[in-house]
Scaffold this motif. Structure first.
Motif, PDB file in Angstrom:
ATOM      1  N   LEU A  77       0.746  -1.121  -0.472  1.00  6.64           N
ATOM      2  CA  LEU A  77      -0.103  -0.035  -0.115  1.00  6.64           C
ATOM      3  C   LEU A  77       1.027   0.866   0.115  1.00  6.64           C
ATOM      4  N   ALA A  78       2.268   1.259   0.932  1.00  8.00           N
ATOM      5  CA  ALA A  78       3.154   2.418   0.487  1.00  8.00           C
ATOM      6  C   ALA A  78       3.767   2.329  -0.775  1.00  8.00           C
ATOM      7  N   LEU A  79       3.666   1.326  -1.065  1.00  8.44           N
ATOM      8  CA  LEU A  79       4.542   1.679  -3.027  1.00  8.44           C
ATOM      9  C   LEU A  79       3.380   2.196  -3.853  1.00  8.44           C
ATOM     10  N   ASN A  80       2.524   1.694  -3.612  1.00  9.70           N
ATOM     11  CA  ASN A  80       0.831   1.762  -4.587  1.00  9.70           C
ATOM     12  C   ASN A  80       0.118   2.541  -4.492  1.00  9.70           C
ATOM     13  N   GLY A  81       0.001   3.020  -3.160  1.00 11.03           N
ATOM     14  CA  GLY A  81      -0.994   3.807  -2.724  1.00 11.03           C
ATOM     15  C   GLY A  81      -2.249   3.146  -3.019  1.00 11.03           C
ATOM     16  N   LYS A  82      -3.481   4.062  -2.682  1.00  9.08           N
ATOM     17  CA  LYS A  82      -4.577   3.048  -2.207  1.00  9.08           C
ATOM     18  C   LYS A  82      -5.521   3.692  -3.362  1.00  9.08           C
ATOM     19  N   GLN A  83      -6.112   2.642  -3.590  1.00 13.33           N
ATOM     20  CA  GLN A  83      -6.888   2.552  -5.063  1.00 13.33           C
ATOM     21  C   GLN A  83      -8.233   2.759  -5.117  1.00 13.33           C
ATOM     22  N   ARG A  84      -9.040   4.027  -4.917  1.00  7.35           N
ATOM     23  CA  ARG A  84     -10.301   4.040  -4.437  1.00  7.35           C
ATOM     24  C   ARG A  84     -10.912   3.163  -5.356  1.00  7.35           C
ATOM     25  N   GLU A  85     -12.696   2.753  -4.066  1.00  8.57           N
ATOM     26  CA  GLU A  85     -14.096   2.064  -4.190  1.00  8.57           C
ATOM     27  C   GLU A  85     -14.515   1.786  -5.370  1.00  8.57           C
ATOM     28  N   HIS A  86     -14.952   3.265  -4.998  1.00  6.52           N
ATOM     29  CA  HIS A  86     -16.334   4.228  -5.864  1.00  6.52           C
ATOM     30  C   HIS A  86     -15.307   5.281  -7.043  1.00  6.52           C
ATOM     31  N   SER A  87     -16.080   5.324  -7.624  1.00  5.43           N
ATOM     32  CA  SER A  87     -15.767   6.858  -8.599  1.00  5.43           C
ATOM     33  C   SER A  87     -16.372   7.029  -7.270  1.00  5.43           C
ATOM     34  N   PRO A  88     -15.548   8.548  -7.826  1.00  2.00           N
ATOM     35  CA  PRO A  88     -16.302   9.896  -7.163  1.00  2.00           C
ATOM     36  C   PRO A  88     -17.864  10.858  -7.975  1.00  2.00           C
ATOM     37  N   THR A  89     -17.575  10.350  -9.186  1.00  5.39           N
ATOM     38  CA  THR A  89     -19.296  10.722  -9.970  1.00  5.39           C
ATOM     39  C   THR A  89     -19.582   9.309 -10.333  1.00  5.39           C
ATOM     40  N   PRO A  90     -20.974   9.331  -9.426  1.00  4.21           N
ATOM     41  CA  PRO A  90     -21.715   7.769  -9.985  1.00  4.21           C
ATOM     42  C   PRO A  90     -22.050   7.665 -11.617  1.00  4.21           C
ATOM     43  N   PRO A  91     -21.994   6.195 -12.758  1.00  2.00           N
ATOM     44  CA  PRO A  91     -22.009   6.543 -13.317  1.00  2.00           C
ATOM     45  C   PRO A  91     -23.988   6.622 -14.520  1.00  2.00           C
ATOM     46  N   LYS A  92     -23.642   7.511 -15.283  1.00  2.00           N
ATOM     47  CA  LYS A  92     -24.974   7.991 -16.155  1.00  2.00           C
ATOM     48  C   LYS A  92     -25.820   7.152 -16.461  1.00  2.00           C
ATOM     49  N   LEU A  93     -25.457   5.973 -16.880  1.00  6.17           N
ATOM     50  CA  LEU A  93     -26.130   4.778 -17.503  1.00  6.17           C
ATOM     51  C   LEU A  93     -26.028   3.458 -16.499  1.00  6.17           C
ATOM     52  N   ASP A  94     -27.129   3.508 -15.831  1.00  2.00           N
ATOM     53  CA  ASP A  94     -26.679   1.784 -14.692  1.00  2.00           C
ATOM     54  C   ASP A  94     -27.494   0.693 -16.476  1.00  2.00           C
ATOM     55  N   GLY A  95     -27.446  -0.546 -16.251  1.00  2.00           N
ATOM     56  CA  GLY A  95     -27.264  -2.042 -16.654  1.00  2.00           C
ATOM     57  C   GLY A  95     -28.581  -1.709 -17.819  1.00  2.00           C
ATOM     58  N   GLU A  96     -28.998  -1.069 -17.085  1.00  2.00           N
ATOM     59  CA  GLU A  96     -30.806  -0.950 -18.160  1.00  2.00           C
ATOM     60  C   GLU A  96     -30.251  -0.455 -19.203  1.00  2.00           C
ATOM     61  N   GLY A  97     -29.678   1.411 -18.803  1.00  2.00           N
ATOM     62  CA  GLY A  97     -29.467   1.928 -19.922  1.00  2.00           C
ATOM     63  C   GLY A  97     -28.469   2.071 -20.553  1.00  2.00           C
ATOM     64  N   GLU A  98     -27.633   0.822 -19.692  1.00  2.00           N
ATOM     65  CA  GLU A  98     -26.431   0.468 -21.208  1.00  2.00           C
ATOM     66  C   GLU A  98     -27.256  -0.067 -21.906  1.00  2.00           C
ATOM     67  N   ALA A  99     -27.635  -1.113 -22.003  1.00  2.00           N
ATOM     68  CA  ALA A  99     -28.207  -2.083 -22.559  1.00  2.00           C
ATOM     69  C   ALA A  99     -28.949  -1.596 -23.463  1.00  2.00           C
ATOM     70  N   LYS A 100     -30.452  -0.975 -23.452  1.00  2.00           N
ATOM     71  CA  LYS A 100     -31.352   0.234 -24.060  1.00  2.00           C
ATOM     72  C   LYS A 100     -29.943   0.842 -25.299  1.00  2.00           C
ATOM     73  N   LEU A 101     -28.900   1.524 -24.832  1.00  2.00           N
ATOM     74  CA  LEU A 101     -28.350   1.961 -25.620  1.00  2.00           C
ATOM     75  C   LEU A 101     -27.493   1.307 -26.941  1.00  2.00           C
ATOM     76  N   ILE A 102     -27.188  -0.559 -26.440  1.00  2.84           N
ATOM     77  CA  ILE A 102     -26.103  -1.316 -26.989  1.00  2.84           C
ATOM     78  C   ILE A 102     -27.546  -1.401 -28.221  1.00  2.84           C
TER      79      ILE A 102
END
Length: 147
Positions: A77-102
């Motif tokens: 952890l000292a060398l690599n640093g901490k990784q974020r668990e979650h993005s600071p901004t939530p995704p705009k499209l959920d799985g259903e929205g992504e499916a519709k887009l595709i």
């Protein structure tokens, strides 16, 4: 000065730090942390925090934080640093929205258009009420992610 957190690297850890520096493996922050850990090593050069901070153009607090992280959370952890668990901004499209887009992207474009454009897809998602607003760049990133 008496330090609360003493850096003592094992031979293996020292080797990892030297490899990161020589091969420039990883981000610039990782390379800098490797440099700092090597210089702060009590069994090595044992530089003072102020000397390290001056050499690597950072604050003394940065060195102290790195020492603390090494002792309390471990070398990785000292060398690599901490990784974020979650993005600071939530995704705009959920799985259903992504499916519709595709499914829209794979279907026929509207009458009068030869193919779907990113802006056309974005506008259609809003028109269908899938989402309140979305930009073409978000559509592009979502489609790229699914390829």
């Amino acid at each position: 000065m008496n330090k609360k957190y003493i850096v003592r690297l094992s031979d293996e850890e020292r080797q990892v730090c030297q490899e990161v520096i020589q091969k420039l493996k990883g981000t610039s922050q990782k390379v800098r942390r490797a440099h700092i850990l090597l210089k702060a090593d009590a069994d090595g050069p044992g530089w003072t925090d102020s000397k390290i901070a001056e050499a690597f153009n950072c604050r003394v607090q940065t060195i102290e934080n790195l020492r603390k992280r090494l002792v309390t959370e471990g070398f990785e952890l000292a060398l690599n640093g901490k990784q974020r668990e979650h993005s600071p901004t939530p995704p705009k499209l959920d799985g259903e929205g992504e499916a519709k887009l595709i499914s829209m992207r794979l279907g026929k474009p509207p009458v009068g258009y030869g193919r779907w454009t990113l802006q056309l897809l974005a506008d259609e998602l809003v028109a269908l009420g899938v989402i309140d607003s979305i930009c073409a760049e978000t559509v592009r990133k979502t489609l790229k992610k699914t390829e």
